[in-house]
Scaffold this active site. Sequence first.
Site, PDB file in Angstrom:
ATOM      1  N   TYR A  74       0.836  -1.197   0.000  1.00  0.00           N
ATOM      2  CA  TYR A  74       0.000   0.000   0.000  1.00  0.00           C
ATOM      3  C   TYR A  74       0.874   1.252   0.000  1.00  0.00           C
ATOM      4  O   TYR A  74       0.613   2.211  -0.734  1.00  0.00           O
ATOM      5  CB  TYR A  74      -0.947   0.037   1.192  1.00  0.00           C
ATOM      6  N   GLU A  83       6.157  16.928   1.019  1.00  0.00           N
ATOM      7  CA  GLU A  83       5.401  16.918  -0.243  1.00  0.00           C
ATOM      8  C   GLU A  83       4.332  15.825  -0.236  1.00  0.00           C
ATOM      9  O   GLU A  83       3.200  16.046  -0.672  1.00  0.00           O
ATOM     10  CB  GLU A  83       6.355  16.727  -1.423  1.00  0.00           C
ATOM     11  N   GLU A 103      -4.218  17.644   0.528  1.00  0.00           N
ATOM     12  CA  GLU A 103      -4.967  18.206  -0.601  1.00  0.00           C
ATOM     13  C   GLU A 103      -6.007  17.227  -1.135  1.00  0.00           C
ATOM     14  O   GLU A 103      -7.147  17.603  -1.409  1.00  0.00           O
ATOM     15  CB  GLU A 103      -4.011  18.608  -1.724  1.00  0.00           C
ATOM     16  N   GLU A 136     -16.337  21.213  -3.593  1.00  0.00           N
ATOM     17  CA  GLU A 136     -16.637  22.584  -3.996  1.00  0.00           C
ATOM     18  C   GLU A 136     -15.614  23.527  -3.354  1.00  0.00           C
ATOM     19  O   GLU A 136     -15.004  23.207  -2.347  1.00  0.00           O
ATOM     20  CB  GLU A 136     -18.062  22.985  -3.577  1.00  0.00           C
ATOM     21  N   ILE A 137     -15.435  24.682  -3.974  1.00  0.00           N
ATOM     22  CA  ILE A 137     -14.481  25.658  -3.454  1.00  0.00           C
ATOM     23  C   ILE A 137     -15.028  26.222  -2.143  1.00  0.00           C
ATOM     24  O   ILE A 137     -16.188  26.620  -2.060  1.00  0.00           O
ATOM     25  CB  ILE A 137     -14.243  26.778  -4.484  1.00  0.00           C
ATOM     26  N   LYS A 155      -5.291  23.912   2.546  1.00  0.00           N
ATOM     27  CA  LYS A 155      -4.363  23.569   1.461  1.00  0.00           C
ATOM     28  C   LYS A 155      -3.161  24.509   1.443  1.00  0.00           C
ATOM     29  O   LYS A 155      -2.023  24.079   1.238  1.00  0.00           O
ATOM     30  CB  LYS A 155      -5.083  23.621   0.111  1.00  0.00           C
ATOM     31  N   ASP A 156      -3.402  25.797   1.659  1.00  0.00           N
ATOM     32  CA  ASP A 156      -2.312  26.763   1.667  1.00  0.00           C
ATOM     33  C   ASP A 156      -1.329  26.495   2.802  1.00  0.00           C
ATOM     34  O   ASP A 156      -0.107  26.605   2.623  1.00  0.00           O
ATOM     35  CB  ASP A 156      -2.853  28.194   1.774  1.00  0.00           C
TER      36      ASP A 156
END
Length: 124
Positions: A16, A69, A76, A85-86, A94-95
């Site tokens: 996995y 990373e 993310e 949706e945004i 995410k930022d």
Amino acid sequence: MRSELKDKKRKIGFNYAWNGIKEIAQTERNFRIHLLATLLTITAGFLFKLTMVEWAIIVLTIGLVLMAEVTNTAIEKLIDYLRPEIHPAAKIIKDVAAGAVLIAAIIAAVIGLLIFLPKLYNFF
């Protein structure tokens, strides 16, 4: 019997994990950029004959950046799954995760300069 089951579970877990690494390498451009930087850094390390301590620092730094990373990508993907949706809160999450990668990359660049600049100076 019990030992065989334990070995099988361990192998499945490794599979996995390996699948996750393959997935991120195939789908994430930034991860591939970090892998290229890793390859260049390792090549430079051999060319400049790094000491064991320098190799240890370089390997830990590479691991830090790659882990950041991978973690960023996992966050993310999770946010995209939970909130397709945004949404302002999703953007912040995410930022912040991307910021962690940037911090790791800056640290890696500084460490690279500290290790390789004196060697470059002596080379020329």
